[in-house]
Design an enzyme around this catalytic site. Structure first.
Site, PDB file in Angstrom:
ATOM      1  N   GLY A 121       0.807  -1.217   0.000  1.00 20.04           N
ATOM      2  CA  GLY A 121       0.000   0.000   0.000  1.00 20.04           C
ATOM      3  C   GLY A 121       0.839   1.265   0.000  1.00 20.04           C
ATOM      4  N   THR A 243       5.950   2.133   5.343  1.00 20.48           N
ATOM      5  CA  THR A 243       4.730   1.621   5.961  1.00 20.48           C
ATOM      6  C   THR A 243       4.036   2.719   6.760  1.00 20.48           C
ATOM      7  OG1 THR A 243       3.869  -0.039   7.511  1.00 20.48           O
ATOM      8  CG2 THR A 243       6.059   0.835   7.987  1.00 20.48           C
TER       9      THR A 243
END
Length: 249
Positions: A121, A243
């Site tokens: 992501g 992250t």
């Protein structure tokens, strides 16, 4: 019925190829043309593009630093044997630190070729991780080359990549998003995918591959590093933490 026979046999061939890895298509080893350049920038993006990040750059990275190998970081005693069993060739890889400048060896340097891939992501700073690596290898040698694998790890084992030029890089500096290369949540899992990844990296002549991702992505990068080293591939694999989950510490 005669006109249907070619379609019938084509369908049989597709099914057979899917079932047999020996008939699967070889990965691509030639770069694709780049078609993801941004066509318009907001006032804020234009300001960011023109900003200098030199003030934030650690002193040791303002020139080409000297690499100092240290002892390998030991695993927790209760997990050491398990980890060694999973990563027998990379388990004792030494810790590396940067120290001082090694610009005195400039005359002996040769261009290097390093690839990057965004995995998982989106998180802040992805484009500037790429920019930092790009600037670093160009500082090491102006003829060094950066490769960008497109749309995540899938781009590695299929050979979907571009050559990152100054013009491409300068269109994404200091800006958010992952649209420069795209990302993906694929994993490199099967033997065929590991083999194809190595085939692509060998064909391109990569000295290094940087996996920019979170905990899953870096675990996959560690497995790829183990596979490459065990099979004599010159491409060194390392991970860059990216992250928003706080799971890489």
């Amino acid at each position: 019925l005669k006109p249907l026979w070619p379609k019938f046999f084509a369908r049989i061939l597709c099914l057979t190829s899917a079932a047999s890895p020996h008939l699967a298509m070889a990965p691509n080893t030639q770069p694709s043309p780049y078609s993801r350049a941004r066509r318009a920038y907001s006032a804020l993006q234009q300001e960011r593009l023109g900003a200098s990040c030199d003030a934030y750059l650690p002193e040791v990275l303002k020139s080409s630093p000297k690499v100092v190998a240290k002892e390998a970081v030991p695993a927790d005693e209760k997990d050491a044997q398990v980890i060694k069993g999973l990563f027998p060739t990379t388990y004792d890889t030494p810790l590396v630190e940067f120290a001082g400048s090694s610009d005195t060896d400039k005359a002996d340097r040769k261009p290097i070729k390093v690839a990057v891939v965004l995995s998982g992501g989106q998180a802040p700073g992805g484009h500037n991780v790429i920019a930092g690596i790009f600037d670093g290898i160009k500082k090491y040698h102006p003829d060094s080359e950066m490769i960008g694998f497109l749309d995540g790890p899938h781009g590695i084992f299929t050979g979907n990549f571009v050559v990152i030029t100054d013009e491409i890089m300068n269109g994404f500096r200091n800006t958010g998003g992952f649209d420069m290369l795209g990302s993906g949540r694929h994993k490199i899992e099967s033997e065929e995918q590991f083999q194809d990844s190595m085939t692509v990296c060998n064909a391109i002549g990569l000295d290094g591959l940087v996996v920019i991702g979170g905990d899953d992505s870096n675990t996959n990068g560690a497995l790829l590093a183990e596979y490459f080293k065990a099979h004599g591939c010159k491409t060194k694999v390392c991970g860059a933490p990216k992250t928003i989950d706080g799971d890489l510490k």
